[in-house]
Design a protein around this motif. Structure first.
Motif, short mmCIF file in Angstrom:
data_model
loop_
_atom_site.label_atom_id
_atom_site.label_comp_id
_atom_site.label_asym_id
_atom_site.label_seq_id
_atom_site.Cartn_x
_atom_site.Cartn_y
_atom_site.Cartn_z
N ASN A 92 0.85 -1.19 0.00
CA ASN A 92 0.00 0.00 0.00
C ASN A 92 0.89 1.24 0.00
N GLU A 93 0.95 1.92 -1.14
CA GLU A 93 1.82 3.09 -1.30
C GLU A 93 1.45 4.21 -0.32
N ARG A 94 0.17 4.37 -0.05
CA ARG A 94 -0.27 5.41 0.89
C ARG A 94 0.30 5.16 2.27
N TYR A 132 2.80 5.74 9.80
CA TYR A 132 2.71 4.29 9.62
C TYR A 132 3.75 3.59 10.49
N ASP A 192 3.12 7.37 4.50
CA ASP A 192 2.57 7.99 5.70
C ASP A 192 3.61 7.98 6.83
#
Length: 122
Positions: free
Chosen positions: A27-29, A36, A33
């Motif tokens: 998940n690139e988002r 994260y 982040d």
């Protein structure tokens, strides 16, 4: 899950060891982040993933030969394969595959115990 094992099955919580296996994310988002907290790398896949899981299962077996390993949220692409690979090597359970059926059966058995009547009379 420890609460479920303790409340529903009477397993003492001190006999449980939760493990979180973080093998990255695609998940690139999440990777971008700053909040994260997971492993900041692309998800481990293929042979490196299988080698990691083999090392984990081997370490668990060496530590406690009669351990119960519960796989959860491994995704269908790994869940069935891991269960199939390890079910004859270690006591293992995949919550995503087998959990709903087990909880349903536990509810039925508990209800039969309360009513004192066999399933055939329900």
């Amino acid at each position: 899950k420890i609460l479920l094992y303790t409340a529903a099955a009477g397993v003492p919580p001190e006999h449980c060891l939760p493990l979180c296996v973080d093998v990255g994310t695609n998940n690139e988002r999440l990777l971008a982040d700053p909040e994260y907290k997971g492993l900041r790398q692309k998800r481990l896949e293929g042979a490196p993933y299988d080698e990691f899981m083999a090392e984990l299962v081997g370490a668990l077996k060496a530590w406690q030969p009669h351990v119960l390993l519960q796989f959860e949220d491994f995704g269908n692409h790994n869940a069935f394969r891991l269960l199939s690979k390890y079910q004859d090597q270690i006591c293992c359970f995949n919550d995503d595959i087998q959990g709903t059926a087990c909880i349903t059966l536990a509810g039925i058995l508990a209800a039969l115990r309360v009513t004192g009547r066999p399933l055939s009379e329900q």
